[in-house]
Design a protein around this motif. Structure first.
Motif, PDB file in Angstrom:
ATOM      1  N   LEU A   1      37.752  78.244  47.086  1.00 31.63           N
ATOM      2  CA  LEU A   1      36.998  79.476  47.282  1.00 31.63           C
ATOM      3  C   LEU A   1      36.423  79.911  45.945  1.00 31.63           C
ATOM      4  O   LEU A   1      37.175  80.191  45.008  1.00 31.63           O
ATOM      5  CB  LEU A   1      37.908  80.580  47.844  1.00 31.63           C
ATOM      6  N   PRO A   2      35.093  79.993  45.845  1.00 29.15           N
ATOM      7  CA  PRO A   2      34.132  79.557  46.857  1.00 29.15           C
ATOM      8  C   PRO A   2      34.067  78.033  46.917  1.00 29.15           C
ATOM      9  O   PRO A   2      34.486  77.365  45.979  1.00 29.15           O
ATOM     10  CB  PRO A   2      32.821  80.166  46.355  1.00 29.15           C
ATOM     11  N   PRO A   3      33.521  77.495  48.007  1.00 34.01           N
ATOM     12  CA  PRO A   3      33.423  76.034  48.122  1.00 34.01           C
ATOM     13  C   PRO A   3      32.414  75.456  47.141  1.00 34.01           C
ATOM     14  O   PRO A   3      31.451  76.125  46.758  1.00 34.01           O
ATOM     15  CB  PRO A   3      32.964  75.841  49.573  1.00 34.01           C
ATOM     16  N   GLN A   4      32.642  74.225  46.739  1.00 35.86           N
ATOM     17  CA  GLN A   4      31.715  73.518  45.868  1.00 35.86           C
ATOM     18  C   GLN A   4      31.121  72.338  46.626  1.00 35.86           C
ATOM     19  O   GLN A   4      31.802  71.695  47.425  1.00 35.86           O
ATOM     20  CB  GLN A   4      32.422  73.005  44.612  1.00 35.86           C
ATOM     21  N   THR A   5      29.853  72.070  46.366  1.00 33.57           N
ATOM     22  CA  THR A   5      29.191  70.970  47.053  1.00 33.57           C
ATOM     23  C   THR A   5      28.082  70.420  46.167  1.00 33.57           C
ATOM     24  O   THR A   5      27.648  71.074  45.209  1.00 33.57           O
ATOM     25  CB  THR A   5      28.611  71.448  48.406  1.00 33.57           C
ATOM     26  N   ALA A   6      27.617  69.225  46.475  1.00 29.00           N
ATOM     27  CA  ALA A   6      26.548  68.592  45.703  1.00 29.00           C
ATOM     28  C   ALA A   6      25.188  69.095  46.164  1.00 29.00           C
ATOM     29  O   ALA A   6      24.893  69.091  47.352  1.00 29.00           O
ATOM     30  CB  ALA A   6      26.632  67.079  45.850  1.00 29.00           C
ATOM     31  N   ALA A   7      24.382  69.537  45.217  1.00 28.52           N
ATOM     32  CA  ALA A   7      23.036  70.018  45.548  1.00 28.52           C
ATOM     33  C   ALA A   7      22.059  68.856  45.551  1.00 28.52           C
ATOM     34  O   ALA A   7      22.046  68.033  44.631  1.00 28.52           O
ATOM     35  CB  ALA A   7      22.598  71.071  44.547  1.00 28.52           C
ATOM     36  N   PHE A   8      21.245  68.769  46.604  1.00 30.75           N
ATOM     37  CA  PHE A   8      20.192  67.758  46.673  1.00 30.75           C
ATOM     38  C   PHE A   8      18.885  68.314  46.094  1.00 30.75           C
ATOM     39  O   PHE A   8      18.258  67.680  45.269  1.00 30.75           O
ATOM     40  CB  PHE A   8      19.976  67.311  48.118  1.00 30.75           C
ATOM     41  N   THR A   9      18.509  69.493  46.569  1.00 23.01           N
ATOM     42  CA  THR A   9      17.292  70.132  46.053  1.00 23.01           C
ATOM     43  C   THR A   9      17.551  71.613  45.855  1.00 23.01           C
ATOM     44  O   THR A   9      18.338  72.223  46.575  1.00 23.01           O
ATOM     45  CB  THR A   9      16.100  69.969  47.023  1.00 23.01           C
TER      46      THR A   9
END
Length: 298
Positions: free
Chosen positions: A185-193
């Motif tokens: 929290l908060p979640p982490q993710t890979a950004a594409f654009t």
């Protein structure tokens, strides 16, 4: 009864099996078991071959196995050498590419998640992370999404490439990111654009107001005071808590007498109305600077 298969073949390369397992050659008595059959990928093979059983170990004919696997076999100096068929590197590369194309056609890629509009809440150039709050979501720590920016992330505005240094808090952006995220929290993710919306103007972030919270803990620090507050419905729940840093510019007053108070006057259980900075850490609880604190009448 356990059975061991003494012949092991690699997919490519050469396997040598030495017939002499011990310095002394000796005569042994083994049994032929006609009930044993062989399969390769579910299909019957080596139908004319027989296997020997000796001391709970299964011995199978090496030549029959090598021929079944399309391998070459030689026997020299009491060493049985089995060589699998070499594959042409170019053909292997071509087959691999075809396999990859086929896999792409039949295996759906992970779908990208699209956020049409979000506000940049934090930019960490060193860690290559951007915190965003999707439009329509309440401005609380748990609604943020941490975007991990990599070399594969496309950063643009009006078709012009940007760098992480060009991003600032308050920008409105559209985002596509991986459907896979951490459980933090908060979640982490890979950004594409990440595209800065052309029509959006960078506006100062507005102060945040907590209408009804209560003091959970007051601590004196070398920089002043920090006050842990929680929403009244469940103030001890960390998800409802915020750490307020109080400095010389923080105004503390009472809603009735309008008197000016000090941070040391705050006590556990007091109910407050708080106006704090829109900038908050991504920790849990979030930490921010208190601008104005009003002690509510009990």
């Amino acid at each position: 009864m356990s059975k061991k298969l003494l012949v092991m073949l690699t997919a490519m390369g050469t396997l040598s099996v030495t017939l002499i397992a011990a310095p002394i050659v000796k005569n042994v008595t083994a049994k032929i078991d006609p009930a044993i059959s062989f399969e390769l990928n579910g299909e019957k093979v080596m139908g004319d071959s027989e296997a020997l059983m000796y001391n709970d170990t299964l011995y199978v004919p090496v030549r029959a196995i090598s021929e079944t696997l399309d391998a070459d076999i030689t026997y020299k100096n009491k060493v049985v050498s089995i060589t699998t068929v070499e594959t042409d590197p170019e053909a292997a590369s071509s087959n691999t590419k075809e396999s990859q194309v086929s896999a792409t056609e039949i295996t759906p890629e992970l779908e990208a998640v699209t956020i049409d509009e979000a506000t940049i809440m934090s930019v960490d150039v060193e860690s290559k992370q951007v915190g965003v709050l999707p439009a329509g979501k309440e401005d609380v720590f748990t609604n943020y999404i941490i975007l991990n920016i990599s070399e594969d992330t496309t950063l643009t505005q009006d078709g012009t490439s940007l760098t992480l240094n060009d991003l600032v808090e308050g920008m409105k952006v559209s985002v596509t990111h991986s459907s896979v995220s951490t459980r933090s929290l908060p979640p982490q993710t890979a950004a594409f654009t990440l595209n800065v919306l052309a029509e959006a103007e960078v506006k100062p972030l507005e102060n945040v107001t907590l209408e009804d919270v209560q003091v959970v803990e007051v601590n004196e620090t070398k920089f002043g005071y920090s006050v842990l507050v929680g929403k009244n419905e469940s103030p001890e729940d960390i998800m409802n808590q915020t750490i307020l840093h109080i400095n010389e510019e923080t105004v503390i007053k009472h809603e009735k007498n309008k008197a000016i108070y000090k941070a040391s006057d705050l006590e556990k259980g007091m109910k407050l109305k708080v106006v704090h900075s829109p900038i908050m850490t991504l920790s849990l609880p979030g930490q921010t600077t208190a601008i104005e604190i009003t002690i509510l009448a009990q």
